[in-house]
Design a protein around this motif. Structure first.
Motif, PDB file in Angstrom:
ATOM      1  N   THR A   1       0.825  -1.211   0.000  1.00 42.67           N
ATOM      2  CA  THR A   1       0.000   0.000   0.000  1.00 42.67           C
ATOM      3  C   THR A   1       0.856   1.256   0.000  1.00 42.67           C
ATOM      4  O   THR A   1       0.597   2.195  -0.767  1.00 42.67           O
ATOM      5  CB  THR A   1      -0.938  -0.006   1.220  1.00 42.67           C
ATOM      6  OG1 THR A   1      -1.846  -1.110   1.102  1.00 42.67           O
ATOM      7  CG2 THR A   1      -1.739   1.283   1.301  1.00 42.67           C
ATOM      8  N   PHE A   2       1.865   1.310   0.846  1.00 45.05           N
ATOM      9  CA  PHE A   2       2.718   2.495   0.885  1.00 45.05           C
ATOM     10  C   PHE A   2       3.505   2.674  -0.406  1.00 45.05           C
ATOM     11  O   PHE A   2       3.719   3.802  -0.870  1.00 45.05           O
ATOM     12  CB  PHE A   2       3.650   2.451   2.101  1.00 45.05           C
ATOM     13  CG  PHE A   2       3.005   2.883   3.387  1.00 45.05           C
ATOM     14  CD1 PHE A   2       2.713   4.221   3.622  1.00 45.05           C
ATOM     15  CD2 PHE A   2       2.676   1.961   4.360  1.00 45.05           C
ATOM     16  CE1 PHE A   2       2.112   4.640   4.799  1.00 45.05           C
ATOM     17  CE2 PHE A   2       2.069   2.356   5.557  1.00 45.05           C
ATOM     18  CZ  PHE A   2       1.785   3.702   5.773  1.00 45.05           C
ATOM     19  N   LEU A   3       3.914   1.578  -1.018  1.00 39.67           N
ATOM     20  CA  LEU A   3       4.574   1.675  -2.321  1.00 39.67           C
ATOM     21  C   LEU A   3       3.627   2.273  -3.358  1.00 39.67           C
ATOM     22  O   LEU A   3       4.031   3.114  -4.172  1.00 39.67           O
ATOM     23  CB  LEU A   3       5.036   0.294  -2.780  1.00 39.67           C
ATOM     24  CG  LEU A   3       6.322  -0.252  -2.167  1.00 39.67           C
ATOM     25  CD1 LEU A   3       6.503  -1.717  -2.534  1.00 39.67           C
ATOM     26  CD2 LEU A   3       7.538   0.564  -2.621  1.00 39.67           C
ATOM     27  N   ALA A   4       2.382   1.848  -3.333  1.00 39.52           N
ATOM     28  CA  ALA A   4       1.400   2.368  -4.289  1.00 39.52           C
ATOM     29  C   ALA A   4       1.166   3.861  -4.104  1.00 39.52           C
ATOM     30  O   ALA A   4       0.782   4.555  -5.045  1.00 39.52           O
ATOM     31  CB  ALA A   4       0.084   1.615  -4.143  1.00 39.52           C
ATOM     32  N   GLU A   5       1.444   4.358  -2.897  1.00 38.79           N
ATOM     33  CA  GLU A   5       1.291   5.784  -2.615  1.00 38.79           C
ATOM     34  C   GLU A   5       2.566   6.574  -2.893  1.00 38.79           C
ATOM     35  O   GLU A   5       2.653   7.758  -2.562  1.00 38.79           O
ATOM     36  CB  GLU A   5       0.866   5.978  -1.157  1.00 38.79           C
ATOM     37  CG  GLU A   5      -0.539   5.489  -0.854  1.00 38.79           C
ATOM     38  CD  GLU A   5      -1.605   6.236  -1.630  1.00 38.79           C
ATOM     39  OE1 GLU A   5      -1.402   7.447  -1.903  1.00 38.79           O
ATOM     40  OE2 GLU A   5      -2.640   5.625  -1.963  1.00 38.79           O
ATOM     41  N   GLY A   6       3.570   5.905  -3.485  1.00 43.53           N
ATOM     42  CA  GLY A   6       4.785   6.602  -3.878  1.00 43.53           C
ATOM     43  C   GLY A   6       5.877   6.640  -2.840  1.00 43.53           C
ATOM     44  O   GLY A   6       6.868   7.377  -2.984  1.00 43.53           O
ATOM     45  N   CYS A   7       5.746   5.838  -1.788  1.00 44.49           N
ATOM     46  CA  CYS A   7       6.768   5.796  -0.734  1.00 44.49           C
ATOM     47  C   CYS A   7       7.883   4.815  -1.106  1.00 44.49           C
ATOM     48  O   CYS A   7       7.731   3.977  -1.990  1.00 44.49           O
ATOM     49  CB  CYS A   7       6.143   5.341   0.586  1.00 44.49           C
ATOM     50  SG  CYS A   7       4.811   6.380   1.192  1.00 44.49           S
ATOM     51  N   SER A   8       8.983   4.908  -0.387  1.00 39.26           N
ATOM     52  CA  SER A   8       9.982   3.847  -0.384  1.00 39.26           C
ATOM     53  C   SER A   8       9.846   3.107   0.939  1.00 39.26           C
ATOM     54  O   SER A   8       9.440   3.699   1.951  1.00 39.26           O
ATOM     55  CB  SER A   8      11.397   4.414  -0.525  1.00 39.26           C
ATOM     56  OG  SER A   8      11.702   5.293   0.542  1.00 39.26           O
ATOM     57  N   VAL A   9      10.129   1.800   0.949  1.00 39.47           N
ATOM     58  CA  VAL A   9       9.902   1.007   2.158  1.00 39.47           C
ATOM     59  C   VAL A   9      11.132   0.191   2.523  1.00 39.47           C
ATOM     60  O   VAL A   9      11.902  -0.241   1.662  1.00 39.47           O
ATOM     61  CB  VAL A   9       8.682   0.071   2.006  1.00 39.47           C
ATOM     62  CG1 VAL A   9       7.413   0.869   1.713  1.00 39.47           C
ATOM     63  CG2 VAL A   9       8.911  -0.986   0.940  1.00 39.47           C
ATOM     64  N   VAL A  10      11.295   0.008   3.822  1.00 36.47           N
ATOM     65  CA  VAL A  10      12.291  -0.904   4.379  1.00 36.47           C
ATOM     66  C   VAL A  10      11.523  -1.980   5.134  1.00 36.47           C
ATOM     67  O   VAL A  10      10.742  -1.675   6.049  1.00 36.47           O
ATOM     68  CB  VAL A  10      13.263  -0.191   5.342  1.00 36.47           C
ATOM     69  CG1 VAL A  10      14.268  -1.193   5.908  1.00 36.47           C
ATOM     70  CG2 VAL A  10      13.966   0.961   4.661  1.00 36.47           C
TER      71      VAL A  10
END
Length: 255
Positions: free
Chosen positions: A26-35
């Motif tokens: 979900t956060f990736l779909a919102e344009g974030c980068s994730v760890v």
């Protein structure tokens, strides 16, 4: 709906499966980068690969039940905008069923893990006067049961912790809030249901019989918790802090 999260850096514990993996998507779909952080390096790598977006996904294998490992993660990824505390697997069982070692091991990961990582990341967020901390806790903290006494007690402690810290952190420009999922479609709900079936029915294979009277006649999907986390972490919910949201389909009020 554009949640205005593009470019935010998100660290998700328990990120290799279930709600954690759903949050990553979900956060990736919102344009974030994730760890993504989890103990199982092989599963973690598989989850990261399945998400794609290799330039926006990092993974870090760590045992977050150990204080030194939490400190290593925070030192390796200090500039995080959104921390999602999600790692934890507290066993089912009544007070007389669980050893004190089981209590200590379970709380080392979920209760102390959440508290310590919040402390580590809150310090930097306070300096920057910006940041979000999301604690994925659990409905048993609101509706404790004897057959999940270790988890319910730990969740209740994390609810109090979240409210106490979130009530103060806004003075530093940081929001801290929690989400209480009830029964969610994850590997964990199956294992807990098997434990209850073995105890009450004498046969863990009858675990599906433990899942009755569900709101909307279904379990929560992990993506629904992930969507709630992203929405509450967004500027659209900029006045939310100290709150612990129950996402249970009204289950707490069902007979």
């Amino acid at each position: 709906m554009d949640l205005k999260l593009t470019g935010r850096r998100v660290l998700i514990t328990g990120g290799s499966k279930g709600i954690g993996a759903a949050c990553a998507k979900t956060f990736l779909a919102e344009g974030c980068s994730v760890v993504l952080v989890a103990r199982d390096a092989e599963r973690l790598a598989a989850t990261a690969a399945a998400l794609g977006e290799a330039n926006r996904v990092a993974s870090c294998a760590a045992d977050l039940s150990v204080a030194a490992e939490r400190e290593r993660v925070a030192a390796s990824y200090p500039d995080i905008d959104i921390l999602v505390n999600n790692a934890g697997a507290i066993p089912g069982g009544g007070l007389l069923d669980l050893s004190m070692e089981s209590w200590e091991q379970a709380w080392a990961l979920k209760v102390m893990g959440y508290i310590h990582l919040t402390k580590l990341y809150l310090a930097g967020m306070k300096e920057r006067r910006a940041g979000i901390i999301v604690n994925i806790i659990g409905g048993a903290g609101r509706s404790p049961r004897y057959d999940y006494v270790c988890g319910g007690t730990g969740n209740a402690a994390l609810m109090a912790f979240t409210s106490a810290v979130g009530g103060k952190s806004v003075d530093w420009g940081v929001r801290v809030f929690g989400i209480n999922p009830s029964q969610t479609r994850t590997d964990r709900i199956i294992s807990l249901s098997k434990r209850r079936a073995a105890t009450s029915l004498g046969d863990e294979a009858r675990w599906e019989e433990m899942l009755t009277n569900l709101p909307l006649d279904r379990l929560i999907e992990p993506e629904e918790i992930a969507n709630a986390a992203a929405f509450l972490a967004s500027p659209a919910c900029g006045y939310v802090s100290g709150t612990v949201l129950d996402v249970d389909g009204g289950g707490a009020f069902r007979a």
